[in-house]
Scaffold this active site. Structure first.
Site, PDB file in Angstrom:
ATOM      1  N   GLY A   1       7.719  -8.517   2.312  1.00  0.00           N
ATOM      2  CA  GLY A   1       6.434  -7.979   2.862  1.00  0.00           C
ATOM      3  C   GLY A   1       5.196  -8.810   2.991  1.00  0.00           C
ATOM      4  O   GLY A   1       4.499  -8.918   3.816  1.00  0.00           O
TER       5      GLY A   1
ATOM      6  N   GLU B   1       1.040 -11.702  -2.750  1.00  0.00           N
ATOM      7  CA  GLU B   1       1.752 -10.260  -2.435  1.00  0.00           C
ATOM      8  C   GLU B   1       1.039  -9.582  -1.107  1.00  0.00           C
ATOM      9  O   GLU B   1       0.006 -10.007  -0.799  1.00  0.00           O
ATOM     10  CB  GLU B   1       1.632  -9.361  -3.481  1.00  0.00           C
ATOM     11  N   ASP B   2       1.702  -8.628  -0.643  1.00  0.00           N
ATOM     12  CA  ASP B   2       1.283  -8.076   0.473  1.00  0.00           C
ATOM     13  C   ASP B   2       0.201  -6.915   0.160  1.00  0.00           C
ATOM     14  O   ASP B   2      -0.729  -6.929   0.757  1.00  0.00           O
ATOM     15  CB  ASP B   2       2.372  -7.548   1.339  1.00  0.00           C
TER      16      ASP B   2
ATOM     17  N   PHE C   1       0.208   5.146   3.823  1.00  0.00           N
ATOM     18  CA  PHE C   1       1.405   4.102   4.000  1.00  0.00           C
ATOM     19  C   PHE C   1       0.831   3.438   5.222  1.00  0.00           C
ATOM     20  O   PHE C   1       0.792   3.860   6.170  1.00  0.00           O
ATOM     21  CB  PHE C   1       2.743   4.865   4.061  1.00  0.00           C
TER      22      PHE C   1
ATOM     23  N   ASP D   1       0.148  -1.516  -4.765  1.00  0.00           N
ATOM     24  CA  ASP D   1       0.330   0.147  -4.892  1.00  0.00           C
ATOM     25  C   ASP D   1      -0.051   0.528  -6.266  1.00  0.00           C
ATOM     26  O   ASP D   1      -1.085   0.985  -6.907  1.00  0.00           O
ATOM     27  CB  ASP D   1       1.339   0.596  -4.144  1.00  0.00           C
TER      28      ASP D   1
ATOM     29  N   ARG E   1       7.234  -5.061  10.722  1.00  0.00           N
ATOM     30  CA  ARG E   1       6.834  -6.280  10.152  1.00  0.00           C
ATOM     31  C   ARG E   1       6.294  -7.283  11.052  1.00  0.00           C
ATOM     32  O   ARG E   1       5.270  -7.981  10.523  1.00  0.00           O
ATOM     33  CB  ARG E   1       8.033  -6.930   9.324  1.00  0.00           C
TER      34      ARG E   1
ATOM     35  N   LYS F   1      -4.362  -1.016  -3.041  1.00  0.00           N
ATOM     36  CA  LYS F   1      -4.531   0.576  -2.914  1.00  0.00           C
ATOM     37  C   LYS F   1      -4.911   0.699  -4.511  1.00  0.00           C
ATOM     38  O   LYS F   1      -4.304   1.381  -5.085  1.00  0.00           O
ATOM     39  CB  LYS F   1      -3.125   1.136  -2.715  1.00  0.00           C
TER      40      LYS F   1
HETATM   41  P1  5GP Z   1       4.052  -0.993  -6.257  1.00  0.00           P
HETATM   42  O1  5GP Z   1       4.897  -1.868  -7.435  1.00  0.00           O
HETATM   43  O2  5GP Z   1       2.594  -1.765  -6.564  1.00  0.00           O
HETATM   44  O3  5GP Z   1       3.846   0.102  -6.237  1.00  0.00           O
HETATM   45  O4  5GP Z   1       4.365  -1.673  -4.963  1.00  0.00           O
HETATM   46  C1  5GP Z   1       4.609  -2.769  -4.413  1.00  0.00           C
HETATM   47  C2  5GP Z   1       5.296  -2.969  -3.051  1.00  0.00           C
HETATM   48  O5  5GP Z   1       5.683  -1.711  -2.675  1.00  0.00           O
HETATM   49  C3  5GP Z   1       4.670  -3.855  -2.148  1.00  0.00           C
HETATM   50  O6  5GP Z   1       5.032  -5.099  -2.188  1.00  0.00           O
HETATM   51  C4  5GP Z   1       5.224  -3.073  -0.910  1.00  0.00           C
HETATM   52  O7  5GP Z   1       6.606  -3.840  -0.654  1.00  0.00           O
HETATM   53  C5  5GP Z   1       5.580  -1.927  -1.120  1.00  0.00           C
HETATM   54  N1  5GP Z   1       4.433  -0.910  -0.465  1.00  0.00           N
HETATM   55  C6  5GP Z   1       3.301  -0.502  -1.220  1.00  0.00           C
HETATM   56  N2  5GP Z   1       2.505  -0.011  -0.504  1.00  0.00           N
HETATM   57  C7  5GP Z   1       2.916   0.163   0.739  1.00  0.00           C
HETATM   58  C8  5GP Z   1       2.582   0.654   2.044  1.00  0.00           C
HETATM   59  O8  5GP Z   1       1.641   1.324   2.127  1.00  0.00           O
HETATM   60  N3  5GP Z   1       3.397   0.106   3.217  1.00  0.00           N
HETATM   61  C9  5GP Z   1       4.573  -0.685   2.919  1.00  0.00           C
HETATM   62  N4  5GP Z   1       5.085  -0.867   4.096  1.00  0.00           N
HETATM   63  N5  5GP Z   1       4.936  -0.955   1.634  1.00  0.00           N
HETATM   64  C10 5GP Z   1       4.204  -0.616   0.578  1.00  0.00           C
END
Ligand code: 5GP
Length: 181
Positions: free
Chosen positions: A49, A104-105, A158, A108, A171, A137
């Site tokens: 990502g 990181e992208d 999302f 969440d 992507r 987020k």
């Molecule tokens: P976390 O561990 O913080 O829940 O999630 C991190 C990963 O989940 C990010 O690096 C990403 O790959 C994916 N992710 C979280 N939110 C989104 C979103 O809104 N869209 C997409 N495409 N990927 C997300």
């Protein structure tokens, strides 16, 4: 074969390419100011990502850098964090006592960020560790963790584009967008 059940014509732009490029320059300035001058910074790209943000950001960093790539998967083909993070490739050189920037992208739930920062602190013991994320987020957080730096705070929707995918698609979009319900 993976079926794409979304139509790109329904996509709404949330953050434009120009906004992202300007933000990357701003963040690079901050990054240059937090790491000691004349020292190498190891940029860690969290695949897949963060690939686009990583390359954009790296163009504006003035420090000498080394690029490293790790791969983690947390979403599978869903649009909600699975909680089951899969570390696919964490191969890295010895980063003990090095300056490290994790790129990181999006943050969440915060689980991936927690896993990564813990892993770096325990396994590598860097001299300085900074975590930067393009998107944040905050409202979706399940654990108490914040990136040191981030580009944009977004609502709990999302998003795709600029490296972020839906079922592996989108992507390559040069902006961040979402599909309204
Ligand atoms: P976390 O561990 O913080 O829940 O999630 C991190 C990963 O989940 C990010 O690096 C990403 O790959 C994916 N992710 C979280 N939110 C989104 C979103 O809104 N869209 C997409 N495409 N990927 C997300």
């Amino acid at each position: 074969m993976i079926e794409l059940d979304k139509d790109i014509n329904d996509l709404k732009i949330l953050i434009s390419e120009q906004q992202i490029q300007e933000k990357a320059k701003e963040l690079a300035l901050k990054i240059d100011s937090v790491f000691p001058q004349n020292e190498t910074v190891y940029l860690i790209c969290v695949l897949k990502g963060s690939v686009m943000f990583f390359t954009e950001l790296s163009k504006h960093i003035k420090h000498n850098i080394q690029m490293e790539f790790i791969r983690i998967s947390s979403y599978g083909h869903e649009t909600k964090s699975s909680q089951n993070m899969q570390a696919i490739d964490l191969t890295l050189p010895n980063l003990n006592d090095k300056n490290v920037l994790i790129v990181e992208d999006i943050i969440d739930t915060g689980l991936t960020a927690r896993f990564l920062t813990d892993m770096f602190k325990i396994k590598h013991q860097p001299k300085k560790l900074i975590f930067v994320s393009l998107l944040n987020k905050k409202c979706a957080r399940q654990i108490d963790i914040e990136p040191d730096l981030y580009g944009f705070e977004i609502d709990d929707k999302f998003v795709v584009g600029y490296g972020l995918d839906y079922k592996g698609f989108f992507r390559n979009l040069p902006y961040i967008g979402y599909f309204p319900n």
